[in-house]
Design a protein around this motif. Structure first.
Motif, PDB file in Angstrom:
ATOM      1  N   HIS A  61      25.796 -55.785 -65.168  1.00  0.00           N
ATOM      2  CA  HIS A  61      25.981 -55.192 -65.677  1.00  0.00           C
ATOM      3  C   HIS A  61      27.465 -55.824 -65.486  1.00  0.00           C
ATOM      4  CE1 HIS A  61      22.634 -51.928 -66.273  1.00  0.00           C
ATOM      5  NE2 HIS A  61      22.441 -52.185 -64.896  1.00  0.00           N
ATOM      6  N   ASN A  62      27.235 -56.988 -65.268  1.00  0.00           N
ATOM      7  CA  ASN A  62      28.591 -57.157 -64.806  1.00  0.00           C
ATOM      8  C   ASN A  62      29.179 -57.716 -65.938  1.00  0.00           C
ATOM      9  OD1 ASN A  62      31.186 -58.489 -63.699  1.00  0.00           O
ATOM     10  ND2 ASN A  62      30.650 -58.442 -61.599  1.00  0.00           N
ATOM     11  N   LEU A  63      30.494 -57.498 -66.472  1.00  0.00           N
ATOM     12  CA  LEU A  63      29.913 -58.870 -67.802  1.00  0.00           C
ATOM     13  C   LEU A  63      31.257 -59.798 -67.966  1.00  0.00           C
ATOM     14  CD1 LEU A  63      30.774 -55.720 -70.612  1.00  0.00           C
ATOM     15  CD2 LEU A  63      29.060 -56.961 -70.025  1.00  0.00           C
ATOM     16  N   GLY A  64      31.986 -59.146 -66.526  1.00  0.00           N
ATOM     17  CA  GLY A  64      32.869 -60.861 -65.995  1.00  0.00           C
ATOM     18  C   GLY A  64      31.716 -61.998 -65.807  1.00  0.00           C
ATOM     19  N   VAL A  65      31.169 -61.609 -65.120  1.00  0.00           N
ATOM     20  CA  VAL A  65      29.899 -63.170 -64.612  1.00  0.00           C
ATOM     21  C   VAL A  65      29.193 -63.121 -65.880  1.00  0.00           C
ATOM     22  CG1 VAL A  65      27.543 -62.903 -62.985  1.00  0.00           C
ATOM     23  CG2 VAL A  65      29.936 -62.144 -62.495  1.00  0.00           C
ATOM     24  N   ILE A  66      28.847 -62.550 -66.238  1.00  0.00           N
ATOM     25  CA  ILE A  66      27.929 -62.778 -67.624  1.00  0.00           C
ATOM     26  C   ILE A  66      29.244 -63.724 -68.146  1.00  0.00           C
ATOM     27  CG2 ILE A  66      28.756 -61.344 -70.196  1.00  0.00           C
ATOM     28  CD1 ILE A  66      24.698 -62.401 -67.872  1.00  0.00           C
ATOM     29  N   ALA A  67      30.349 -63.562 -68.977  1.00  0.00           N
ATOM     30  CA  ALA A  67      31.143 -64.659 -69.682  1.00  0.00           C
ATOM     31  C   ALA A  67      31.708 -65.538 -69.353  1.00  0.00           C
ATOM     32  CB  ALA A  67      32.587 -63.710 -69.879  1.00  0.00           C
ATOM     33  N   GLU A  68      31.181 -65.410 -67.498  1.00  0.00           N
ATOM     34  CA  GLU A  68      31.624 -67.194 -66.773  1.00  0.00           C
ATOM     35  C   GLU A  68      30.572 -67.943 -66.809  1.00  0.00           C
ATOM     36  OE1 GLU A  68      32.373 -68.427 -62.279  1.00  0.00           O
ATOM     37  OE2 GLU A  68      32.696 -66.094 -62.955  1.00  0.00           O
ATOM     38  N   LEU A  96      30.843 -50.510 -75.631  1.00  0.00           N
ATOM     39  CA  LEU A  96      30.193 -51.662 -74.193  1.00  0.00           C
ATOM     40  C   LEU A  96      31.968 -52.286 -73.960  1.00  0.00           C
ATOM     41  CD1 LEU A  96      27.082 -52.871 -73.668  1.00  0.00           C
ATOM     42  CD2 LEU A  96      27.980 -51.402 -71.846  1.00  0.00           C
ATOM     43  N   LEU A  97      32.487 -53.618 -74.380  1.00  0.00           N
ATOM     44  CA  LEU A  97      33.093 -54.136 -74.407  1.00  0.00           C
ATOM     45  C   LEU A  97      35.048 -52.991 -73.725  1.00  0.00           C
ATOM     46  CD1 LEU A  97      32.709 -57.209 -76.899  1.00  0.00           C
ATOM     47  CD2 LEU A  97      32.214 -56.956 -73.738  1.00  0.00           C
ATOM     48  N   ARG A  98      35.170 -51.459 -74.294  1.00  0.00           N
ATOM     49  CA  ARG A  98      36.249 -51.315 -74.595  1.00  0.00           C
ATOM     50  C   ARG A  98      35.950 -50.690 -72.977  1.00  0.00           C
ATOM     51  NH1 ARG A  98      35.003 -49.969 -80.006  1.00  0.00           N
ATOM     52  NH2 ARG A  98      34.037 -47.811 -79.384  1.00  0.00           N
ATOM     53  N   SER A  99      34.981 -50.328 -72.136  1.00  0.00           N
ATOM     54  CA  SER A  99      35.049 -50.287 -71.295  1.00  0.00           C
ATOM     55  C   SER A  99      35.288 -50.116 -69.621  1.00  0.00           C
ATOM     56  CB  SER A  99      33.520 -49.020 -70.849  1.00  0.00           C
ATOM     57  OG  SER A  99      32.922 -50.376 -71.094  1.00  0.00           O
ATOM     58  N   ILE A 100      35.756 -51.708 -70.298  1.00  0.00           N
ATOM     59  CA  ILE A 100      35.553 -52.934 -69.265  1.00  0.00           C
ATOM     60  C   ILE A 100      37.051 -52.152 -68.801  1.00  0.00           C
ATOM     61  CG2 ILE A 100      36.137 -54.695 -68.776  1.00  0.00           C
ATOM     62  CD1 ILE A 100      34.375 -55.856 -70.728  1.00  0.00           C
ATOM     63  N   PRO A 101      37.610 -51.641 -67.100  1.00  0.00           N
ATOM     64  CA  PRO A 101      39.089 -51.886 -67.339  1.00  0.00           C
ATOM     65  C   PRO A 101      39.883 -53.133 -67.558  1.00  0.00           C
ATOM     66  CG  PRO A 101      37.291 -50.638 -65.250  1.00  0.00           C
ATOM     67  CD  PRO A 101      36.964 -52.182 -66.588  1.00  0.00           C
ATOM     68  N   LYS A 102      41.354 -52.261 -68.225  1.00  0.00           N
ATOM     69  CA  LYS A 102      41.954 -53.677 -68.341  1.00  0.00           C
ATOM     70  C   LYS A 102      42.847 -53.797 -67.315  1.00  0.00           C
ATOM     71  CE  LYS A 102      41.158 -54.750 -72.527  1.00  0.00           C
ATOM     72  NZ  LYS A 102      39.631 -53.029 -72.249  1.00  0.00           N
ATOM     73  N   ILE A 103      43.977 -54.465 -66.782  1.00  0.00           N
ATOM     74  CA  ILE A 103      44.509 -54.883 -65.579  1.00  0.00           C
ATOM     75  C   ILE A 103      45.981 -55.025 -66.161  1.00  0.00           C
ATOM     76  CG2 ILE A 103      45.803 -56.281 -64.132  1.00  0.00           C
ATOM     77  CD1 ILE A 103      42.917 -58.419 -63.999  1.00  0.00           C
ATOM     78  N   GLY A 104      46.427 -53.992 -65.321  1.00  0.00           N
ATOM     79  CA  GLY A 104      47.780 -54.056 -66.085  1.00  0.00           C
ATOM     80  C   GLY A 104      47.932 -52.051 -66.440  1.00  0.00           C
ATOM     81  N   LYS A 105      46.711 -51.476 -67.200  1.00  0.00           N
ATOM     82  CA  LYS A 105      47.185 -50.369 -67.522  1.00  0.00           C
ATOM     83  C   LYS A 105      47.018 -49.241 -66.903  1.00  0.00           C
ATOM     84  CE  LYS A 105      46.374 -52.298 -72.383  1.00  0.00           C
ATOM     85  NZ  LYS A 105      45.544 -51.688 -73.629  1.00  0.00           N
ATOM     86  N   ARG A 106      48.035 -49.114 -66.393  1.00  0.00           N
ATOM     87  CA  ARG A 106      48.165 -47.623 -65.134  1.00  0.00           C
ATOM     88  C   ARG A 106      48.192 -46.167 -66.193  1.00  0.00           C
ATOM     89  NH1 ARG A 106      48.905 -48.594 -60.007  1.00  0.00           N
ATOM     90  NH2 ARG A 106      48.680 -50.182 -59.754  1.00  0.00           N
ATOM     91  N   GLY A 107      47.702 -45.119 -65.577  1.00  0.00           N
ATOM     92  CA  GLY A 107      47.665 -44.039 -66.388  1.00  0.00           C
ATOM     93  C   GLY A 107      46.796 -43.795 -67.451  1.00  0.00           C
ATOM     94  N   GLU A 108      46.276 -44.321 -67.969  1.00  0.00           N
ATOM     95  CA  GLU A 108      45.171 -44.339 -69.310  1.00  0.00           C
ATOM     96  C   GLU A 108      43.668 -43.905 -68.711  1.00  0.00           C
ATOM     97  OE1 GLU A 108      45.027 -47.717 -71.815  1.00  0.00           O
ATOM     98  OE2 GLU A 108      47.337 -47.688 -71.938  1.00  0.00           O
ATOM     99  N   ARG A 109      43.040 -43.163 -69.388  1.00  0.00           N
ATOM    100  CA  ARG A 109      41.917 -42.713 -69.134  1.00  0.00           C
ATOM    101  C   ARG A 109      40.648 -43.960 -69.188  1.00  0.00           C
ATOM    102  NH1 ARG A 109      40.165 -37.443 -67.666  1.00  0.00           N
ATOM    103  NH2 ARG A 109      38.084 -38.065 -68.518  1.00  0.00           N
ATOM    104  N   LEU A 110      39.697 -44.802 -68.538  1.00  0.00           N
ATOM    105  CA  LEU A 110      39.164 -45.684 -69.323  1.00  0.00           C
ATOM    106  C   LEU A 110      38.046 -45.111 -70.761  1.00  0.00           C
ATOM    107  CD1 LEU A 110      37.849 -46.592 -65.481  1.00  0.00           C
ATOM    108  CD2 LEU A 110      39.524 -47.959 -66.980  1.00  0.00           C
ATOM    109  N   ALA A 111      38.095 -46.119 -71.382  1.00  0.00           N
ATOM    110  CA  ALA A 111      37.266 -45.979 -72.640  1.00  0.00           C
ATOM    111  C   ALA A 111      35.737 -45.561 -72.123  1.00  0.00           C
ATOM    112  CB  ALA A 111      37.038 -46.201 -73.540  1.00  0.00           C
TER     113      ALA A 111
END
Length: 357
Positions: A247-254, A288-303
């Motif tokens: 489920h870890n998209l970061g690991v799969i990208a690597e 699925l890709l929109r639901s990945i949290p973005k670094i530096g974006k505070r105060g926004e609801r996760l997709a």
């Protein structure tokens, strides 16, 4: 790729579970190709059929499940002559001699839940032969003993050499004091250590293909990085193919070169990793890709992906994703079942948005 590089071809695979409430189509028309030395990632929500596909490749679908259609072609290479013979794994006896030779020695698997894969009456080494070769455990042995049996089954080494290999593999996966832990029982190990023992079990025989089903879920990030390095090292040394389920998209990208996206037993998208991350075609992959949290974006609801995974006994008509799809086309998506189409070079998607492509 030349035929000599092909390892596994899954063609139109169907796996069903006939239970009291009805028939569950756990895998419904899966297509997959993995070449020697290649890493293919498989992603999707829980219950989409990833683990069942992996078990089908090992001819280990638990009852009341069965492979109801399709082929799993294993291109088996003779190490001495280099000659390649093709075996349809779906035609093999699940308890027969041929599949028992393939499991563990040629195709290894890291199972998803170490707590249920290791028994409290075994020490660490005891688990290896049964877990990899027979996929069940019988009392009473140690963790190290079972590792030794497995290694001696698939590699031409002495008992002492096998024990040294087992200790070295436990060390490589981050087990502290491996020369002592090799004689430990599972209840003496933490959950993360049990997971690492299962990884050591799968890697100890240097298989030609590794199926890794959520291999690093129970591990912290530093140990996870160490495990991934061991996998890459072994892949380069023996040209090992890897099917990486996570489920870890970061690991799969690597890790992966190619990614398959599954939803409700169906393959909805397949592409090279860069193409899928930068230009996803299927609405489900985009969500699925929109639901990945973005670094530096505070105060926004996760997709999030709207709605819920449908009841497997009452699947929607047409495209199974249409009740949750933001691009739903009434009268079309709820009636017509999409087929896999090549929407770009080596990029496949199963969506009616591309029916004219």
């Amino acid at each position: 790729m030349e035929d000599g590089n092909k390892f596994i071809e899954v063609r139109d695979l169907h796996v069903e579970f006939d239970v009291r409430a009805g028939i569950i189509k756990a895998v419904d028309g899966m297509w997959l190709e993995i070449n020697r030395g290649q890493t293919v990632g498989v992603i999707g929500e829980s219950g989409c059929g990833k683990s069942v596909t992996a078990r089908a490749i090992m001819n280990m679908v638990p009852k009341p499940g069965k492979i109801s259609g399709g082929e799993i072609l294993y291109h088996r290479k003779n190490k001495d002559t280099g000659e390649v013979t093709t075996i349809d794994i779906t035609k093999l006896d699940p308890d027969g001699e041929v599949i028992r030779q393939i499991r563990g020695g040629e195709i290894g698997m890291i199972f998803q839940e170490p707590m249920s894969s290791l028994t409290p009456v075994y020490t660490a080494g005891t688990h290896i032969y049964e877990a990899v070769s027979l996929h069940r455990l019988v009392p009473v042995k140690k963790v190290g003993d079972q590792m030794v049996e497995t290694i001696m089954t698939y590699r031409k080494v002495t008992k002492q050499e096998a024990r040294e290999i087992a200790i070295d593999m436990l060390r490589r996966v981050g087990i502290p004091k491996p020369d002592q832990r090799v004689d430990s029982y599972p209840h003496q190990l933490s959950g993360g250590q049990r997971q690492r023992v299962m990884i050591a079990i799968a890697l100890s025989c240097e298989p030609e293909m590794l199926i890794a089903d959520e291999p690093t879920t129970a591990l912290d990030v530093s140990i996870e990085a160490q495990i991934l390095d061991v996998m890459r090292e072994l892949q380069h040394s023996v040209n090992m193919a890897i099917m990486f389920i996570t489920h870890n998209l970061g690991v799969i990208a690597e890790m992966a070169e190619e990614i398959v996206v599954m939803y409700m037993g169906k393959q909805v998208e397949r592409a090279k990793v860069v193409d899928l991350f930068y230009d996803p075609k299927h609405p489900y992959t985009q969500a699925l890709l929109r639901s990945i949290p973005k670094i530096g974006k505070r105060g926004e609801r996760l997709a999030t992906i709207e709605g819920m995974v449908p009841d497997p006994f009452h699947l929607p008509t047409g495209c199974v994703f249409h009740p949750r799809c933001p691009m739903f086309m009434p009268g079309k998506c709820d009636r017509i079942v999409p087929t896999n189409k090549e929407v770009a070079s080596n990029h496949w998607a199963s969506c009616l948005l591309y029916e004219e492509v």
